[in-house]
Write an enzyme that holds these catalytic residues in place. Structure first.
Site, PDB file in Angstrom:
ATOM      1  N   GLU A 191      98.023-126.452 -19.327  1.00  0.00           N
ATOM      2  CA  GLU A 191      99.426-126.505 -18.881  1.00  0.00           C
ATOM      3  C   GLU A 191      99.660-125.540 -17.734  1.00  0.00           C
ATOM      4  O   GLU A 191     100.375-125.850 -16.779  1.00  0.00           O
ATOM      5  CB  GLU A 191     100.354-126.154 -20.056  1.00  0.00           C
ATOM      6  CG  GLU A 191     101.830-126.389 -19.769  1.00  0.00           C
ATOM      7  CD  GLU A 191     102.577-125.203 -19.155  1.00  0.00           C
ATOM      8  OE1 GLU A 191     103.718-125.388 -18.723  1.00  0.00           O
ATOM      9  OE2 GLU A 191     102.003-124.087 -19.102  1.00  0.00           O
TER      10      GLU A 191
ATOM     11  N   ASP B 179      96.564-123.208 -23.621  1.00  0.00           N
ATOM     12  CA  ASP B 179      96.019-122.259 -22.646  1.00  0.00           C
ATOM     13  C   ASP B 179      97.034-121.168 -22.298  1.00  0.00           C
ATOM     14  O   ASP B 179      98.228-121.297 -22.544  1.00  0.00           O
ATOM     15  CB  ASP B 179      95.571-122.984 -21.367  1.00  0.00           C
ATOM     16  CG  ASP B 179      96.716-123.712 -20.657  1.00  0.00           C
ATOM     17  OD1 ASP B 179      97.575-124.287 -21.350  1.00  0.00           O
ATOM     18  OD2 ASP B 179      96.742-123.684 -19.416  1.00  0.00           O
TER      19      ASP B 179
HETATM   20 ZN    ZN Z   1     104.001-122.181 -21.084  1.00  0.00          ZN
END
Ligand code: ZN
Length: 373
Positions: free
Chosen positions: A135, A75
């Protein structure tokens, strides 16, 4: 395909955390399968009802014990609508611009390029590529893997922009919401009420003292070398002539390795208990929203020493949250390492220097040879 071409294809896939990462996972899956890796999806539905997937591509048939894991998140943070080339990798002056180019698709592109010339059947020890979801919004995908423990790993390189400096330790990240209650009254008659804002101010003054005391517990190698505390947002009261009935504030702290993540929380609870001795009415709720552990991999770990020698950069520490603690929970010596500079990540016009991208690919190839062949 060159590593730049791979990076361009990755950047072209919009993988902002709020969207499903199914498209980029499909891309990564087919690239890994083409390289002869076995792939396994770990799907889940996030709190917003969006499908998210962690992907593990590995060379072993058992997959229970991975020798070296290369970990990259799929992401990215959002991009401004005015950044027309956010999804189009653009080269200029040796820099490659695009959303995620730096954080952390450059590292992901390097992992794909690194396995292209590897014959998985020739590896003596299992290698895995781990691609995670979410993340950027709290390392959520990696935490799910760490909780499910579908495999153990011995060494993990966690891809983040570190300018190719191996980062072997990092502070934790903890967050709590604190609500202080009072009693509303007309401000001309404050004795009829109790100000939640005055109460919160007293508590925050204590928190500032706690922050001072925390400076004496030092871990050299960090900047700054102690646990830091921040009250970032405060809200309270309803009108200028009303004694405030409620006050809310956020408390954030970044604990050094070796200090329990709830240490600060316990000190704050103690401060609340103290204040209650003088103000029995002092009501305060603490909602501990997040507690990401700090991490530390020993300086004499084979992975730290390898990356130090291969990059020519001395090991350091990071002050931002990473997936390293999750990899440590899976048994690994984890080091955060990758091309690009964290200070340009998350900005419009983020970029990775092309030479660092190539150097990262070189080092990952050497790492595979060193740990898996
Ligand atoms: Zn990162």
């Amino acid at each position: 395909m060159t590593v730049e071409e791979t990076l361009a294809e990755l950047v072209a896939i919009d993988s902002v955390s709020s969207r499903s990462n199914a498209e980029i996972i499909s891309y990564l899956e087919s690239r890994c399968e083409a390289a002869g890796f076995n792939v396994k999806r770990f799907p889940h539905v996030d709190d917003g009802g969006v499908a998210k997937i962690n992907l593990v591509a590995h060379t072993s048939t058992a997959e229970a014990a991975i020798e070296l894991a290369l970990v990259g998140h799929t992401d990215t943070v959002p991009y401004e609508p005015t950044w027309n080339e956010a999804l189009k990798l653009t080269a200029k002056d040796g820099k490659l611009f695009g959303r995620g180019a730096c954080d952390t698709k450059a590292f992901v592109a390097a992992t794909l390029a690194a396995i292209e010339n590897v014959d998985p059947t020739q590896l003596k020890k299992p290698l895995a590529l781990i691609f995670t979801a979410d993340e950027e919004i709290g390392c959520l995908g990696a935490k799910r893997l760490a909780a499910a423990k579908p495999f153990a790993a011995r060494y993990a390189i966690v891809g983040e922009p570190t300018g190719l400096q191996p980062m072997r330790a990092g502070k934790g990240y903890c967050l709590a919401g604190i609500s202080v209650r009072g009693r509303e009254a007309h401000s001309a008659y404050p004795g009829l009420g109790a100000s939640a804002i005055f109460r919160a101010a007293r508590l925050i003054e204590r928190i500032e003292r706690i922050a001072e005391e925390l400076k004496s517990d030092r871990r050299e190698g960090f900047d700054p070398p102690y646990t830091t505390v921040n009250v970032g947002i405060i809200n309270g009261g309803s009108a200028k002539n009303v004694v405030a009935g409620e006050c809310h504030f956020t408390l954030e702290w970044r604990p050094i390795p070796g200090q329990q993540s709830d240490h600060v929380l316990n000190l704050v609870k103690q401060a609340v208990a103290d204040l209650q001795q003088y103000d029995s009415d002092f009501v305060c709720e603490i909602d501990a929203a997040r507690a990401d552990e700090s991490f530390e991999t020993r300086a004499d770990s084979a992975l730290v020493q390898f990356l130090e020698q291969a990059s020519g950069n001395a090991p350091g520490t990071v002050a931002f949250g990473t997936e390293a603690p999750s990899m440590i929970a899976l048994g690994a010596d984890a080091v955060v390492f990758g091309p690009g500079d964290i200070r340009v990540a998350h900005r419009t016009g983020e970029f990775v220097p092309a030479d660092q991208l190539h150097e990262c690919l070189n080092i990952l190839r050497q790492a595979i040879a060193r740990f898996c062949m």
